[in-house]
Design a protein around this motif. Structure first.
Motif, PDB file in Angstrom:
ATOM      1  N   ASP A  61       0.574  -1.072  -0.140  1.00 13.35           N
ATOM      2  CA  ASP A  61      -0.310  -0.186  -0.065  1.00 13.35           C
ATOM      3  C   ASP A  61       1.084   1.572  -0.253  1.00 13.35           C
ATOM      4  O   ASP A  61       0.868   2.588  -0.769  1.00 13.35           O
ATOM      5  N   LEU A  62       2.015   1.246   0.661  1.00 18.04           N
ATOM      6  CA  LEU A  62       2.982   2.513   0.380  1.00 18.04           C
ATOM      7  C   LEU A  62       3.499   2.566  -0.516  1.00 18.04           C
ATOM      8  O   LEU A  62       3.744   3.859  -0.638  1.00 18.04           O
ATOM      9  N   VAL A  63       3.847   1.727  -0.758  1.00 21.19           N
ATOM     10  CA  VAL A  63       4.816   2.060  -2.342  1.00 21.19           C
ATOM     11  C   VAL A  63       3.475   2.268  -3.820  1.00 21.19           C
ATOM     12  O   VAL A  63       4.864   3.398  -3.926  1.00 21.19           O
ATOM     13  N   ARG A  64       2.531   2.114  -3.840  1.00 16.70           N
ATOM     14  CA  ARG A  64       1.484   2.326  -4.370  1.00 16.70           C
ATOM     15  C   ARG A  64       0.695   3.808  -3.506  1.00 16.70           C
ATOM     16  O   ARG A  64       0.794   4.494  -5.132  1.00 16.70           O
ATOM     17  N   ASP A  69      -0.142   8.116  -6.119  1.00 15.87           N
ATOM     18  CA  ASP A  69      -0.887   9.105  -5.619  1.00 15.87           C
ATOM     19  C   ASP A  69      -0.323  10.842  -4.279  1.00 15.87           C
ATOM     20  O   ASP A  69      -0.809  11.969  -4.795  1.00 15.87           O
ATOM     21  N   VAL A  70       0.701  10.442  -4.749  1.00 10.56           N
ATOM     22  CA  VAL A  70       1.345  11.539  -3.776  1.00 10.56           C
ATOM     23  C   VAL A  70       2.530  12.246  -5.333  1.00 10.56           C
ATOM     24  O   VAL A  70       3.316  11.793  -6.119  1.00 10.56           O
ATOM     25  N   PRO A  71       1.961  13.386  -5.658  1.00 10.36           N
ATOM     26  CA  PRO A  71       2.218  14.897  -6.314  1.00 10.36           C
ATOM     27  C   PRO A  71       4.114  14.644  -6.106  1.00 10.36           C
ATOM     28  O   PRO A  71       4.634  14.676  -5.031  1.00 10.36           O
ATOM     29  N   LYS A  72       4.556  15.095  -7.499  1.00 13.21           N
ATOM     30  CA  LYS A  72       6.086  14.897  -7.675  1.00 13.21           C
ATOM     31  C   LYS A  72       6.621  15.792  -6.868  1.00 13.21           C
ATOM     32  O   LYS A  72       7.900  15.727  -6.370  1.00 13.21           O
ATOM     33  N   SER A  73       5.766  16.930  -6.649  1.00  9.81           N
ATOM     34  CA  SER A  73       6.618  18.156  -5.490  1.00  9.81           C
ATOM     35  C   SER A  73       6.784  17.776  -4.572  1.00  9.81           C
ATOM     36  O   SER A  73       7.154  18.519  -3.613  1.00  9.81           O
TER      37      SER A  73
END
Length: 174
Positions: A61-64, A69-73
């Motif tokens: 889940d964390l890797v996905r 979901d996490v923006p590159k910024s």
């Protein structure tokens, strides 16, 4: 705490949250709040933490979450001259510190912690970690102790969430 405080989150915060109290299936609000406060310019991490998080299995889940979901910024590049200079000061202090065993020094040099402190020192950010201070430790260089040595403010997950006024409300039936 200042209203405009910038938080830099260590990988242990995400790993502990996933494994314990904010697992994706029971508290999706935690993960959404991290993204929300990032978009508001308050919560970030660094590129080295991203690498640590992506070291897990690609179906976790964390890797996905990091990949999808996490923006590159969210993950700041830390290879600026000022941060590299602060990093070198931190590494010199650790390497010269007679208390730490050589194995502890070598392990510290391969992680993200020294880069978190360097970036936070240069930019006046708060490091968020669940690690506990252990100033007498010989076998491990603890992130809170390095923060303290270099005058970097640090908090834990719960202090950050309180400062950001995050609340998780139950929305089930009954």
């Amino acid at each position: 705490m200042m209203v405009d405080q910038i938080y830099l989150v260590d990988s242990d915060v995400f790993i502990t949250a996933k494994n314990l109290y904010y697992a994706f299936d029971i508290c999706p609000g935690f993960w959404k709040s991290v993204i929300h406060h990032h978009q508001a310019g308050r919560v970030f991490s660094i590129d080295r933490v991203r690498s640590e998080l992506l070291a897990g299995h690609k179906t976790e889940d964390l890797v996905r979450w990091v990949r999808n979901d996490v923006p590159k910024s969210f993950f700041i590049q830390v290879d600026t001259d000022a941060v590299v200079c602060a990093y070198m000061d931190i590494m010199m202090w650790v390497q010269r510190h007679s208390r730490y065993l050589d194995l502890a020094k070598a392990k510290f040099a391969t992680g993200a912690d020294e880069w978190l402190v360097a970036y936070a020192r240069v930019h006046g950010s708060t490091v968020v970690t669940n690690e506990q201070s252990a100033p007498e430790s010989r076998k491990e260089v603890k992130l809170p102790d390095v923060c303290d040595r270099f005058g970097v403010h640090r908090d834990n997950t719960f202090a950050m969430l309180r400062a950001l006024n995050v609340h998780f409300n139950w929305a089930g039936d009954g």
